[in-house]
Motif scaffolding. Structure first.
Motif, PDB file in Angstrom:
ATOM      1  N   GLY A  60       0.837  -1.195   0.000  1.00  0.00           N
ATOM      2  CA  GLY A  60       0.000   0.000   0.000  1.00  0.00           C
ATOM      3  C   GLY A  60       0.878   1.254   0.000  1.00  0.00           C
ATOM      4  N   GLY A  62       0.892   3.713   1.952  1.00  0.00           N
ATOM      5  CA  GLY A  62       1.370   4.009   3.305  1.00  0.00           C
ATOM      6  C   GLY A  62       2.659   3.268   3.602  1.00  0.00           C
ATOM      7  N   GLN A  63       2.663   1.969   3.329  1.00  0.00           N
ATOM      8  CA  GLN A  63       3.860   1.180   3.640  1.00  0.00           C
ATOM      9  C   GLN A  63       4.995   1.487   2.669  1.00  0.00           C
ATOM     10  OE1 GLN A  63       3.382  -3.067   3.855  1.00  0.00           O
ATOM     11  NE2 GLN A  63       5.496  -3.382   4.492  1.00  0.00           N
ATOM     12  N   LYS A  66       6.666   4.388   3.931  1.00  0.00           N
ATOM     13  CA  LYS A  66       7.357   4.019   5.172  1.00  0.00           C
ATOM     14  C   LYS A  66       8.680   3.301   4.842  1.00  0.00           C
ATOM     15  CE  LYS A  66       7.359   3.062   9.720  1.00  0.00           C
ATOM     16  NZ  LYS A  66       7.398   4.079  10.751  1.00  0.00           N
ATOM     17  N   ARG A 139     -11.212  -0.257   1.363  1.00  0.00           N
ATOM     18  CA  ARG A 139      -9.895  -0.880   1.501  1.00  0.00           C
ATOM     19  C   ARG A 139      -9.455  -0.840   2.961  1.00  0.00           C
ATOM     20  NH1 ARG A 139      -6.365  -0.655  -3.075  1.00  0.00           N
ATOM     21  NH2 ARG A 139      -4.688  -1.106  -1.627  1.00  0.00           N
ATOM     22  N   GLY A 140      -9.645   0.298   3.603  1.00  0.00           N
ATOM     23  CA  GLY A 140      -9.320   0.411   5.023  1.00  0.00           C
ATOM     24  C   GLY A 140      -7.859   0.156   5.337  1.00  0.00           C
ATOM     25  N   ASP A 141      -6.963   0.391   4.383  1.00  0.00           N
ATOM     26  CA  ASP A 141      -5.551   0.067   4.622  1.00  0.00           C
ATOM     27  C   ASP A 141      -4.644   1.270   4.419  1.00  0.00           C
ATOM     28  OD1 ASP A 141      -5.785   0.366   1.939  1.00  0.00           O
ATOM     29  OD2 ASP A 141      -4.740  -1.479   1.402  1.00  0.00           O
ATOM     30  N   ASN A 142      -5.248   2.475   4.437  1.00  0.00           N
ATOM     31  CA  ASN A 142      -4.428   3.675   4.328  1.00  0.00           C
ATOM     32  C   ASN A 142      -3.692   3.746   2.995  1.00  0.00           C
ATOM     33  OD1 ASN A 142      -3.787   6.057   5.472  1.00  0.00           O
ATOM     34  ND2 ASN A 142      -2.109   5.287   6.748  1.00  0.00           N
ATOM     35  N   SER A 169     -14.891  -1.977   6.502  1.00  0.00           N
ATOM     36  CA  SER A 169     -13.493  -1.635   6.264  1.00  0.00           C
ATOM     37  C   SER A 169     -12.662  -2.896   6.441  1.00  0.00           C
ATOM     38  CB  SER A 169     -13.089  -0.567   7.273  1.00  0.00           C
ATOM     39  OG  SER A 169     -11.710  -0.370   7.237  1.00  0.00           O
ATOM     40  N   ILE A 170     -12.072  -3.435   5.352  1.00  0.00           N
ATOM     41  CA  ILE A 170     -11.490  -4.776   5.459  1.00  0.00           C
ATOM     42  C   ILE A 170      -9.968  -4.804   5.476  1.00  0.00           C
ATOM     43  CG2 ILE A 170     -13.535  -5.808   4.401  1.00  0.00           C
ATOM     44  CD1 ILE A 170     -11.803  -6.371   1.927  1.00  0.00           C
ATOM     45  N   GLY A 171      -9.331  -3.666   5.288  1.00  0.00           N
ATOM     46  CA  GLY A 171      -7.873  -3.659   5.437  1.00  0.00           C
ATOM     47  C   GLY A 171      -7.140  -4.610   4.511  1.00  0.00           C
ATOM     48  N   GLN A 172      -7.585  -4.717   3.260  1.00  0.00           N
ATOM     49  CA  GLN A 172      -6.902  -5.615   2.329  1.00  0.00           C
ATOM     50  C   GLN A 172      -6.634  -4.909   1.001  1.00  0.00           C
ATOM     51  OE1 GLN A 172      -7.945  -9.821   2.419  1.00  0.00           O
ATOM     52  NE2 GLN A 172      -9.637  -9.325   3.771  1.00  0.00           N
ATOM     53  N   GLY A 173      -5.956  -5.622   0.101  1.00  0.00           N
ATOM     54  CA  GLY A 173      -5.581  -5.039  -1.185  1.00  0.00           C
ATOM     55  C   GLY A 173      -6.775  -4.866  -2.115  1.00  0.00           C
TER      56      GLY A 173
END
Lengths: 279, 234
Positions: A60, A62-63, A66, A139-142, A169-173
């Motif tokens: 993502g 965000g990462q 980072k 997506r919920g993954d920023n 919000s599932i935090g996935q790709g």
């Protein structure tokens, strides 16, 4: 005759042995550039030209930033303008350049319970979804995509929270999110490239807002610019700054820009990315 | 190194602030894995005991199947459970996909062979003479089996600990069939994956430490039930 062949073989082996071992460039990028196959299509050319090996880390936005900010990548290729600017402000990256853009579309169940196919734009569609409390997957993954989604919600003066059961919000790709939406017959925001690549595996979904091609997308807020940013060697001395700069210059060069503009035309009948370096 | 340290500090802060999101994630992790372990124990312990005592011909094949099951990759189990509950699957009508129910089903499939396999091994290790003696003394078959399980209890608790450790820590199956939905199917392991993917290494570390702490406390509890801790002390 035999001797000359022998000499040639030896000479060839000698030249090969003398060639410098390829340098390694670590590129942190978003899943959209990788999942669409764009990088696989263009990066081998850079590797051949620069005698380099490119390690692509597709995560993502965000990462990806980072990774760059920790000095674990040499160059980043991402799409979330505000986060990119913050990255440069923090002196983690230098000399951001425009590379290309693609666009987002809103997809949902073919039955379209919230009737968003008639919506004026994405914000209007989101309002209709919220009004009906139709299931929406985030997506919920920023990621860059979720950043865009949040900015659209912001213009509607609605802030979905996880307490609202229709907002998941599932935090996935992106691919996982589309497959999830297909199962749940839910709405979601996706980049066009991933949608086109996965479309025939998503029988319950249809593209509802954004037009059939990027050129037909009436909602200009859905355009999605990508930037390339070499990691700042002054702050992260371990990065391969020279090769990172070479990569940034290469991906914004006219030849590569043409490759980017042509990518996808043979497979999807339309371009997935529009090059805009230097514009 | 920095991330490790800040992760540790972050973990302590999270635990002591009783963060609502975190509490809910922990509660769901315990609920899903607890129920799955309960079901696996109810089915796996009697089955494992029977398998340890029986002399039937099919025993060898069943044991081979169980040993295979003990090494099942969670992600394969997840795929299988996903396909059964998917819109195109045979149990689509239940609407269990992306709910805790589907996660429990997947975790039972992962834990059951572990519980049954270790119970069987423990029961096989008990002196076979014991059962003969108990039966000769007039015990019913069920009473004799219970006595043997009591004799093999260390192994049975190892079976439960192995089953629990296998499911509380797995991520492949719960991610696929639960979908990692914030506030409804997000558990510790899927939250760790998410935080890591977002570059939030500190929060991810914190969740990892909490997961380890939970595992440790549960295992201590199992041990004290079994009497292990007390015996070591005396």
């Amino acid at each position: 005759m035999r001797n000359s062949i022998f000499v040639l073989v030896i000479l060839g082996a000698w030249i090969t042995a003398c060639a410098a071992p390829p340098q390694t460039l670590t590129l942190a990028t978003t899943t959209s550039t990788y999942d669409t196959g764009l990088l696989d299509a263009i990066i081998p050319k850079f590797e051949a030209q620069s005698n380099a090996r490119v390690k692509v880390i597709a995560v993502g936005t965000g990462q990806a930033l980072k990774l760059g900010g920790d000095g674990n990548a040499d160059v980043v290729l991402v799409h979330a303008r505000e986060q990119e600017d913050a990255f440069v402000r923090a002196a983690d990256g230098i000399n951001r350049r425009e590379v290309m853009y693609n666009d987002f579309v809103v997809v949902g169940a073919k039955e379209d319970p919230a009737k968003i196919a008639d919506a004026l734009n994405a914000a209007d569609a989101f309002k209709k979804i919220a009004l009906l409390q139709a299931t929406f997957v985030s997506r919920g993954d920023n990621s860059g995509t979720q950043t865009k989604e949040k900015s659209i919600w912001a213009t509607t003066n609605l802030t979905p929270t996880k307490e609202m059961l229709w907002y998941q919000s599932i935090g996935q790709g992106m691919s996982e999110t589309l497959i999830f939406a297909n199962e749940k017959r839910a709405y979601t925001l996706t980049d066009r490239g991933t949608w086109l690549a996965l479309q025939n595996k998503l029988p319950n979904l249809a593209l509802l807002v954004g037009g059939a091609t990027l050129a037909e997308n009436k909602d200009k807020t859905l355009l999605n610019p990508y930037g390339v940013i070499p990691v700042n060697p002054a702050k992260h001395p371990n990065v391969n700054a020279a090769l990172a700069e070479k990569f940034a210059a290469w991906i914004t060069s006219p030849e590569t820009q043409k490759l980017i503009g042509d990518f996808g035309k043979d497979k999807f009948g339309q371009a997935l990315f529009y090059p805009n370096a230097g514009r | 190194m920095d991330e490790l340290f800040s992760g540790f500090i972050h973990a302590l802060q999270l635990i002591f602030s009783l963060d609502a999101t975190l509490t809910q994630i922990v509660a769901l992790s315990l609920q899903v894995s607890g129920i799955a372990l309960g079901i696996s124990a109810l089915m796996g312990v009697p089955f494992g005991a029977w398998l340890g005592l029986t002399r039937r011909r099919a025993r060898g094949i069943i044991i081979a199947l169980i040993y295979t099951g003990m090494g099942l990759p969670p992600v394969v189990v997840g795929l299988f459970v996903y396909l059964i509950f998917s819109q195109s699957g045979p149990f689509a009508n239940l609407n269990w996909l992306f709910t805790p129910n589907a996660m429990i089903v997947a975790q039972v499939i992962i834990a059951l062979p572990l519980v049954a396999g270790f119970t069987m091994a423990a029961v096989s290790g008990v002196d076979p003479e014991l059962r003969q003696q108990l039966l000769a003394l007039g015990a019913t078959s069920a009473q004799a089996t219970r006595a043997i399980l009591r004799e093999a209890r260390t192994g049975v608790f190892v079976a439960l600990a192995a089953g629990f450790g296998g499911i509380i820590s797995e991520v492949g199956a719960v991610m696929l069939v639960g979908g990692n939905i914030a506030g409804s199917t997000r558990v510790l392991t899927t939250a760790i994956v998410l935080e890591t993917r977002q570059g939030e290494f500190g929060r991810a570390m914190a969740l990892g430490l909490i997961l380890l702490a939970i595992s440790f406390v549960i295992n201590l509890g199992l041990l004290s039930l079994q009497g292990g801790v007390i015996r070591v002390k005396s």
